[in-house]
Write an enzyme that holds these catalytic residues in place. Structure first.
Site, PDB file in Angstrom:
ATOM      1  N   SER A 178       0.823  -1.200   0.000  1.00 24.11           N
ATOM      2  CA  SER A 178       0.000   0.000   0.000  1.00 24.11           C
ATOM      3  C   SER A 178       0.860   1.255   0.000  1.00 24.11           C
ATOM      4  CB  SER A 178      -0.961  -0.040   1.202  1.00 24.11           C
ATOM      5  OG  SER A 178      -1.923   0.985   1.115  1.00 24.11           O
ATOM      6  N   ASP A 200      -9.543  -4.956  -4.966  1.00 24.80           N
ATOM      7  CA  ASP A 200      -8.918  -3.699  -4.578  1.00 24.80           C
ATOM      8  C   ASP A 200      -9.141  -2.658  -5.656  1.00 24.80           C
ATOM      9  OD1 ASP A 200      -7.337  -1.712  -3.549  1.00 24.80           O
ATOM     10  OD2 ASP A 200      -5.454  -2.829  -3.696  1.00 24.80           O
ATOM     11  N   HIS A 213      -7.760  -5.148  -0.585  1.00 24.74           N
ATOM     12  CA  HIS A 213      -6.501  -4.476  -0.266  1.00 24.74           C
ATOM     13  C   HIS A 213      -5.879  -4.997   1.032  1.00 24.74           C
ATOM     14  CE1 HIS A 213      -3.784  -1.098  -0.973  1.00 24.74           C
ATOM     15  NE2 HIS A 213      -3.865  -0.779   0.301  1.00 24.74           N
TER      16      HIS A 213
END
Length: 422
Positions: free
Chosen positions: A182, A284, A314
Site C-alpha cells: 500500500s 482492490d 486491499h
C-alpha cells in the site's frame, strides 16, 4: 476490517462534522481533532537491547533489534535477523538478502514496532532467510510528505553503508530489495526513483516487491468509476476518499497529478532495479493502477512478475496471514527474494505462524492466484499449489499463459508496451 464508514460527513461523538474522511485509517473533524481508526497498534518489544551486537535466536527464530537511522529526524528501524542454518555464527555462514520493508497505513498510521507489521516482517525474514530492515518513518499529518520519502531514502543509505554490525556481518550488499504494501509500496517506489537520480549514490537495487501499491491520479480509470457507483460490495478504499488522500498527506502542497503518486511511464521504466514483483488483489480499487505500473516496469526491459489474488481486497495478507491465499502470496515474495529458501521448505509449505498451505483436493469452489512474468521465471513453466478447501492458488509462469485477459490488457504475455487508460 469494516467495509463501510458510519456517519460519513456527519457529526461523531460531539467532535463536530467530519472535514476529511480517510476511512478506514483516519478522520479529521472541523475543529481540528484527528481520529486514527486503525486498531491493534500495541507495540512489540525487540528481542535485543539496542546496544547489543552479539546475536542469540529469539523464541520464534528471529532476532530483532531497534536502531536509530537519523537522530535529527527521529527516523528509526527494527532489524529482523532469522536464526538457524548457521546464520548466527560459524565459518560456513552465508550472507543474507538485505530487504528494506516499508509498512502500509495510508501515510498516516502504522508502525514498524506495532504487532501487525512486526508480525509480517518477522514472517518475511524467517521465510525468505533475509535480514529485514523495517523502517519507522514519520507519518502525516504531523509530518507531511515528503517526510516519509526522506526517511525511506535515509534508511536505504544507512543500510547500504553497512555501518550497523548486524548488517555488516550478515547482509549481502549485492542483494538489496525494497518492499512494502500500500503506502509502503509507494514509498519504496519513490526511494527507488531517488536512487535513479543524479544524487542516487550509485546504490545497487536487485529488486522491488510492491504489494497492492497505492498509486492514484487526477482522472479515474474505468474500473475506479465502476467502484465508485458499486453498492452491493464496496471495496475497502472508496475512490472519493482516495481523491482526498494525497492533498491531505502532502499538507495541501500537491494534487493527484503529482508524479510521486501518479508516476509517469518514463520514471517507472527507468527505475534502477533489475527485477520486480507487483502484487494486486482483484477487489482492490487500486488493482488496475498496479497492473499498469507492472506493465510500465516491464517496458524498461527488466524481469517483472505480476501476482493477482482473486477474490481478495486491499492488504488481505496482513489481516489474515493464515489464509491460503496469503500464504501463497508470501511464497511468491519469498521465491522472488530467495528462491532457494522456498524450495528448501518443500511442496507443503508452512508459514512463520505454523499454518500450512497443504495440498488438498476438494470439489468446493476455489479462488485463484495467477502469476505472469518473463520467460526466465525460475525455470518453471507451470505450477499449481492448492490451499484450504475454499481457495485454489494457480501459478501460471512463462509465455504460454492462457486466459489472462487483464494481463494481456496491460501489456504482458509478449504483447508489447503497456496500454495506458485515459
Amino acid at each position: 476490517m469494516a467495509r463501510s464508514s458510519p456517519a460519513i460527513g456527519g457529526a461523531s461523538a460531539g467532535r463536530g462534522r467530519v472535514a476529511v474522511d480517510l476511512y478506514p485509517f483516519l478522520r479529521v473533524y472541523e475543529g481540528g481533532h484527528i481520529e486514527r481508526l486503525v486498531r491493534s497498534t500495541a507495540a512489540v518489544a525487540a528481542s535485543h537491547d539496542g546496544t547489543m551486537t552479539a546475536v542469540r535466536p529469539a523464541r520464534d527464530g528471529v532476532a530483532t533489534r531497534d536502531v536509530v537511522i537519523d537522530e535529527a529526524t527521529g527516523a528509526s528501524a527494527r532489524l529482523f535477523l532469522p536464526g538457524g542454518d548457521g546464520r548466527f555464527g560459524g565459518g560456513g555462514r552465508r550472507r543474507l538478502p538485505l530487504v528494506l520493508y516499508f509498512h502500509g497505513g495510508a501515510f498516516v498510521t502504522g508502525s514498524a514496532f506495532g504487532r501487525l507489521f512486526h508480525r509480517y516482517a518477522a514472517s518475511l525474514a524467517a521465510r525468505a532467510g533475509a535480514l529485514v530492515v523495517s523502517v519507522e518513518y514519520r507519518l502525516a499529518p504531523e509530518h507531511p510528505l515528503p517526510a516519509a520519502f526522506v526517511d525511506g531514502w535515509a534508511a536505504l543509505r544507512w543500510a547500504t553503508s553497512l555501518a550497523d554490525p548486524w548488517v555488516a556481518r550478515y547482509a549481502d550488499p549485492m542483494r538489496v530489495f525494497l518492499t512494502g504494501e500500500s503506502a509502503g509500496a509507494t514509498i519504496a517506489h519513490n526511494v527507488a526513483v531517488r536512487a535513479a537520480g543524479p544524487n542516487g549514490d550509485d546504490i545497487d537495487i536487485e529488486g522491488m516487491a510492491l504489494l497492492q501499491p497505492c498509486f492514484w491520479g487526477a482522472r479515474w480509470l474505468p474500473s475506479e468509476v465502476e467502484a465508485a457507483i458499486r453498492r452491493d460490495e464496496p471495496p475497502m478504499f472508496a475512490p472519493g476518499r482516495l481523491d482526498a488522500l494525497w492533498p491531505y498527506v502532502t499538507g495541501g502542497a500537491a494534487g493527484n497529478d503529482d508524479p510521486r503518486i501518479d508516476p509517469p511511464a518514463e520514471d517507472v521504466s527507468s527505475l534502477p532495479c533489475r527485477r520486480a514483483l507487483v502484487a494486486v488483489a482483484e477487489k482492490d480499487v487500486l488493482s488496475d493502477r498496479g497492473r499498469r505500473y507492472a506493465a510500465q516496469l516491464r517496458g524498461g526491459g527488466r524481469e517483472v512478475t505480476l501476482v493477482e489474488s482473486e477474490g481478495e481486497d486491499h492488504c488481505f495478507h496482513l489481516y489474515r496471514p493464515a489464509r491460503a491465499s496469503a500464504v501463497e502470496l508470501m511464497d511468491r515474495v519469498v521465491e522472488f527474494i530467495s528462491p532457494e529458501e522456498l524450495h528448501l521448505h518443500g511442496r507443503r509449505r508452512t508459514s512463520h505462524h505454523g499454518n500450512a498451505a497443504a495440498a488438498t483436493s476438494s470439489g468446493a469452489p476455489r479462488r485463484q492466484l495467477v502469476v505472469s512474468g518473463g520467460p526466465t521465471e525460475l525455470g518453471r513453466p507451470k505450477t499449481k499449489v492448492f490451499g484450504e478447501p475454499t481457495c485454489k492458488a494457480q501459478t501460471a509462469m512463462g509465455m504460454g499463459l492462457r486466459g489472462m485477459g487483464k494481463a494481456q490488457r496491460y501489456g504482458f504475455m509478449g504483447m508489447g508496451g503497456p496500454m495506458v487508460l485515459k
